[in-house]
Write a protein that holds these residues in place. Structure first.
Motif, PDB file in Angstrom:
ATOM      1  N   ARG A 212      -1.445   6.417 -11.679  1.00  0.00           N
ATOM      2  CA  ARG A 212      -1.686   5.224 -11.047  1.00  0.00           C
ATOM      3  C   ARG A 212      -0.657   4.196 -11.337  1.00  0.00           C
ATOM      4  O   ARG A 212      -0.520   3.403 -11.952  1.00  0.00           O
ATOM      5  CB  ARG A 212      -3.024   4.624 -10.938  1.00  0.00           C
ATOM      6  N   ILE A 213       0.651   4.698 -10.856  1.00  0.00           N
ATOM      7  CA  ILE A 213       1.961   3.846 -11.081  1.00  0.00           C
ATOM      8  C   ILE A 213       2.364   3.024 -10.046  1.00  0.00           C
ATOM      9  O   ILE A 213       2.558   3.545  -9.046  1.00  0.00           O
ATOM     10  CB  ILE A 213       3.107   4.761 -11.558  1.00  0.00           C
ATOM     11  N   TYR A 214       2.860   1.800 -10.090  1.00  0.00           N
ATOM     12  CA  TYR A 214       3.089   0.812  -9.133  1.00  0.00           C
ATOM     13  C   TYR A 214       4.662   0.808  -9.406  1.00  0.00           C
ATOM     14  O   TYR A 214       5.155   0.929 -10.529  1.00  0.00           O
ATOM     15  CB  TYR A 214       2.324  -0.283  -9.100  1.00  0.00           C
ATOM     16  N   LEU A 215       5.288   0.189  -8.187  1.00  0.00           N
ATOM     17  CA  LEU A 215       6.622  -0.063  -8.226  1.00  0.00           C
ATOM     18  C   LEU A 215       7.071  -1.457  -8.292  1.00  0.00           C
ATOM     19  O   LEU A 215       6.354  -2.438  -7.980  1.00  0.00           O
ATOM     20  CB  LEU A 215       7.158   0.448  -6.885  1.00  0.00           C
ATOM     21  N   ILE A 216       8.468  -1.579  -8.703  1.00  0.00           N
ATOM     22  CA  ILE A 216       9.320  -2.975  -8.693  1.00  0.00           C
ATOM     23  C   ILE A 216      10.467  -2.309  -8.134  1.00  0.00           C
ATOM     24  O   ILE A 216      10.966  -1.133  -8.178  1.00  0.00           O
ATOM     25  CB  ILE A 216       9.248  -3.503  -9.781  1.00  0.00           C
ATOM     26  N   GLY A 217      11.275  -3.423  -7.618  1.00  0.00           N
ATOM     27  CA  GLY A 217      12.648  -3.314  -7.115  1.00  0.00           C
ATOM     28  C   GLY A 217      13.580  -4.153  -8.051  1.00  0.00           C
ATOM     29  O   GLY A 217      13.104  -5.335  -8.034  1.00  0.00           O
ATOM     30  N   GLY A 258       8.302  -3.568  -2.945  1.00  0.00           N
ATOM     31  CA  GLY A 258      10.015  -3.428  -3.249  1.00  0.00           C
ATOM     32  C   GLY A 258      10.332  -3.737  -2.024  1.00  0.00           C
ATOM     33  O   GLY A 258      10.069  -3.163  -1.072  1.00  0.00           O
ATOM     34  N   ILE A 259      11.500  -4.378  -2.254  1.00  0.00           N
ATOM     35  CA  ILE A 259      12.516  -4.714  -0.862  1.00  0.00           C
ATOM     36  C   ILE A 259      13.733  -4.248  -1.098  1.00  0.00           C
ATOM     37  O   ILE A 259      14.535  -4.413  -2.111  1.00  0.00           O
ATOM     38  CB  ILE A 259      12.769  -6.342  -0.886  1.00  0.00           C
ATOM     39  N   PHE A 260      14.280  -3.488  -0.128  1.00  0.00           N
ATOM     40  CA  PHE A 260      15.830  -3.079  -0.104  1.00  0.00           C
ATOM     41  C   PHE A 260      16.380  -3.939   1.186  1.00  0.00           C
ATOM     42  O   PHE A 260      15.949  -3.785   2.304  1.00  0.00           O
ATOM     43  CB  PHE A 260      16.064  -1.653   0.385  1.00  0.00           C
ATOM     44  N   ARG A 337       1.012   6.009   0.404  1.00  0.00           N
ATOM     45  CA  ARG A 337       2.042   5.030   0.120  1.00  0.00           C
ATOM     46  C   ARG A 337       2.753   4.704   1.550  1.00  0.00           C
ATOM     47  O   ARG A 337       3.038   5.750   2.486  1.00  0.00           O
ATOM     48  CB  ARG A 337       2.826   5.016  -1.001  1.00  0.00           C
ATOM     49  N   THR A 338       3.373   3.439   1.866  1.00  0.00           N
ATOM     50  CA  THR A 338       3.952   2.961   3.221  1.00  0.00           C
ATOM     51  C   THR A 338       5.296   2.694   2.962  1.00  0.00           C
ATOM     52  O   THR A 338       5.561   1.784   2.085  1.00  0.00           O
ATOM     53  CB  THR A 338       3.240   2.347   3.751  1.00  0.00           C
ATOM     54  N   VAL A 339       6.196   2.798   3.763  1.00  0.00           N
ATOM     55  CA  VAL A 339       7.434   2.482   3.723  1.00  0.00           C
ATOM     56  C   VAL A 339       7.732   1.961   5.199  1.00  0.00           C
ATOM     57  O   VAL A 339       7.630   2.636   6.130  1.00  0.00           O
ATOM     58  CB  VAL A 339       8.667   3.226   3.462  1.00  0.00           C
ATOM     59  N   GLU A 347      14.031  -2.393   4.216  1.00  0.00           N
ATOM     60  CA  GLU A 347      13.035  -1.719   3.995  1.00  0.00           C
ATOM     61  C   GLU A 347      11.777  -2.481   2.960  1.00  0.00           C
ATOM     62  O   GLU A 347      12.270  -3.194   2.023  1.00  0.00           O
ATOM     63  CB  GLU A 347      13.403  -0.461   3.397  1.00  0.00           C
ATOM     64  N   MET A 348      10.567  -2.163   3.319  1.00  0.00           N
ATOM     65  CA  MET A 348       9.500  -2.656   2.509  1.00  0.00           C
ATOM     66  C   MET A 348       8.767  -1.377   1.959  1.00  0.00           C
ATOM     67  O   MET A 348       8.235  -0.711   2.858  1.00  0.00           O
ATOM     68  CB  MET A 348       8.734  -3.570   3.320  1.00  0.00           C
ATOM     69  N   TRP A 349       8.678  -1.453   0.662  1.00  0.00           N
ATOM     70  CA  TRP A 349       7.967  -0.218  -0.088  1.00  0.00           C
ATOM     71  C   TRP A 349       6.666  -0.888  -0.475  1.00  0.00           C
ATOM     72  O   TRP A 349       6.716  -1.686  -1.470  1.00  0.00           O
ATOM     73  CB  TRP A 349       9.052   0.246  -0.962  1.00  0.00           C
ATOM     74  N   LEU A 350       5.534  -0.176  -0.025  1.00  0.00           N
ATOM     75  CA  LEU A 350       4.320  -0.656  -0.651  1.00  0.00           C
ATOM     76  C   LEU A 350       3.885   0.169  -1.621  1.00  0.00           C
ATOM     77  O   LEU A 350       4.034   1.442  -1.794  1.00  0.00           O
ATOM     78  CB  LEU A 350       3.345  -0.771   0.804  1.00  0.00           C
ATOM     79  N   ASN A 351       2.858  -0.276  -2.441  1.00  0.00           N
ATOM     80  CA  ASN A 351       2.285   0.442  -3.507  1.00  0.00           C
ATOM     81  C   ASN A 351       1.067   1.328  -2.788  1.00  0.00           C
ATOM     82  O   ASN A 351       0.606   1.085  -1.702  1.00  0.00           O
ATOM     83  CB  ASN A 351       1.400  -0.478  -4.537  1.00  0.00           C
ATOM     84  N   PRO A 352       0.796   2.531  -3.645  1.00  0.00           N
ATOM     85  CA  PRO A 352      -0.161   3.454  -2.997  1.00  0.00           C
ATOM     86  C   PRO A 352      -1.864   3.027  -2.699  1.00  0.00           C
ATOM     87  O   PRO A 352      -2.116   2.260  -3.797  1.00  0.00           O
ATOM     88  CB  PRO A 352       0.082   4.646  -3.584  1.00  0.00           C
ATOM     89  N   ILE A 353      -2.171   3.567  -1.706  1.00  0.00           N
ATOM     90  CA  ILE A 353      -3.798   3.666  -1.825  1.00  0.00           C
ATOM     91  C   ILE A 353      -4.031   4.827  -2.502  1.00  0.00           C
ATOM     92  O   ILE A 353      -3.835   5.862  -2.198  1.00  0.00           O
ATOM     93  CB  ILE A 353      -4.362   3.321  -0.548  1.00  0.00           C
ATOM     94  N   THR A 354      -5.090   4.661  -3.311  1.00  0.00           N
ATOM     95  CA  THR A 354      -5.524   5.975  -4.306  1.00  0.00           C
ATOM     96  C   THR A 354      -6.701   6.248  -4.323  1.00  0.00           C
ATOM     97  O   THR A 354      -7.602   5.253  -4.298  1.00  0.00           O
ATOM     98  CB  THR A 354      -4.842   5.582  -5.851  1.00  0.00           C
ATOM     99  N   ARG A 355      -7.136   7.370  -4.486  1.00  0.00           N
ATOM    100  CA  ARG A 355      -8.528   8.084  -4.590  1.00  0.00           C
ATOM    101  C   ARG A 355      -9.066   7.818  -6.065  1.00  0.00           C
ATOM    102  O   ARG A 355      -8.388   8.216  -7.087  1.00  0.00           O
ATOM    103  CB  ARG A 355      -8.721   9.288  -4.026  1.00  0.00           C
TER     104      ARG A 355
END
Length: 401
Positions: A212-217, A258-260, A337-339, A347-355
């Motif tokens: 369960r790893i989340y992102l940064i930009g 995360g934003i590009f 996860r959604t972009v 671009e907006m990169w979202l963190n994942p929904i996880t089970r």
């Protein structure tokens, strides 16, 4: 001829010392065995954005370099004051400085100050961004690194650092491999978006194997005089207060986006103009919500394209020209996860929904374990080689006498 012989001896000494140094550095690296990972599973869907205040998104950059060591590292003519000033003009609430292997204390009087540095000086750019660090770890492995070396580095840095973040994993071939993240653990975030590269394959490998790893930009900026190098990749952090503890808590909880933000050549050397475009065109999230098993996302602007991405980086669904992005999560979706892409290329990169099995079991067990036998054998081999080199040197010296 004597000069050539003398130079040859010096060269041999340099090579010998270099090999000896590498052996000594590697001598204390253990060998790990890694358990096989498992994909996310269970009936509980975890949404890191659930319940957040969607009106309080802070612009943050955690990765920027100032000039140090007389310009040996690439910080151009950036001073900490200049970095802080330019990012402040652009509306950034947190303006982090992360010099190589050295903590910069500029801004330490501010509530948002997070002591940070970028660890690593190897030729393959296997670097880690270290946030809320008490001290910098100097030791690194400058050439090819085994999986055990990479894991050991994460472990050791984590002893003096709240958040260890693999930086720009996709930067150099031969550095971090996507396959490494099937096994690597003991970290919570990955720098998926970076001004020099994006690393979705590395992130999807980690997620596909139950991490369960989340992102940064981050910009990873080295030259703030080039306006196209700043506010290009950054992080939106859901925090009601601009202070370090709230920011760090939001990072660990995955309440980040995360934003590009693509550059515009007309803004070169004009941060005020870029600030205006950021304020005018940068979308902000309205809600990221789970309704039963349906993910619903709305932002302040029309979404040109929404991509929902799942196991092994597979695109599950694409929607175009919509006001609200919807995806009904299927029983076989381990994570989603959604972009989001907008008309101007943002671009907006979202963190994942996880089970997961239940809300109390979000983290997978540690995969790495010390193999004492392999470690002992490897250390013995290193010691034999080092001993052989010392014996050869001493014997040569005695023969001259």
């Amino acid at each position: 001829m004597r000069i050539l012989a003398f130079l040859g001896k010096i060269l041999l000494w340099i090579i010998g010392c270099f090999i000896g140094l590498l052996l000594i550095i590697n001598l204390f690296v253990p060998v790990y065995d890694f358990d096989e990972p498992h994909a996310f599973s269970g009936s509980y869907l975890h949404n890191p954005y659930e319940g957040i205040d969607s009106t309080t998104w802070l612009r943050c950059n955690f990765h920027a370099h100032s000039r140090i060591a007389g310009g040996v590292t690439n910080g151009r003519n950036n001073t900490p004051q200049l970095i802080d000033s330019v990012y402040n003009i652009l509306g950034f609430s947190h303006r982090g400085i992360s010099n190589y292997n050295k903590i910069c204390d500029f801004g330490s009087q501010r509530n948002d100050f997070i002591p940070a540095y970028e660890h690593g000086y190897g030729i393959f750019k296997i670097h880690q961004l270290c946030l809320n660090a008490q001290k910098a770890r100097i030791l690194d492995y400058p050439f090819w690194q085994t999986l055990s070396m990479k894991q050991h580095t994460l472990n050791q840095i984590g002893k003096h650092c709240e958040l260890v973040i693999p930086a720009h994993p996709n930067f150099v071939k031969g550095g971090y491999r996507a396959s490494d993240f099937k096994y690597l653990d003991n970290y919570k975030l990955m720098e998926v978006l970076n001004g020099y590269c994006h690393s979705p394959e590395h992130w999807d490998t980690a997620l596909s194997n139950g991490h369960r790893i989340y992102l940064i930009g981050d910009d990873d900026s080295h030259n703030v005089f080039n306006i196209n190098e700043i506010a290009k990749c950054f992080t939106l952090v859901a925090s009601p207060i601009t202070d370090s503890q709230h920011i760090l808590a939001a990072l660990k909880a995955g309440q980040t986006i995360g934003i590009f933000f693509p550059f515009d050549n007309s803004e070169k050397r004009n941060p005020e103009k870029k600030k205006k475009r950021l304020d005018t065109f940068l979308p902000h999230p309205i809600y990221i919500h789970l309704s039963n098993d349906t993910l619903r996302i709305a932002v302040s602007k029309n979404i040109q394209k929404a991509e929902f991405i799942g196991q092994d980086g597979k695109i599950l669904k694409t929607e175009n020209n919509i006001d609200e992005a919807l995806y009904a999560i299927q029983e076989n979706d381990c994570y989603v996860r959604t972009v989001l892409t907008f008309e101007d290329g943002t671009e907006m990169w979202l963190n994942p929904i996880t089970r997961h099995e239940n809300p109390s079991q979000l983290d997978a067990p540690q995969l790495h374990h010390l193999n004492y036998w392999k470690t002992g054998l490897l250390w013995t081999a290193y010691l034999i080689v080092i001993g052989g080199i010392l014996y050869f040197v001493i014997r040569k010296k005695s023969a001259r006498q």
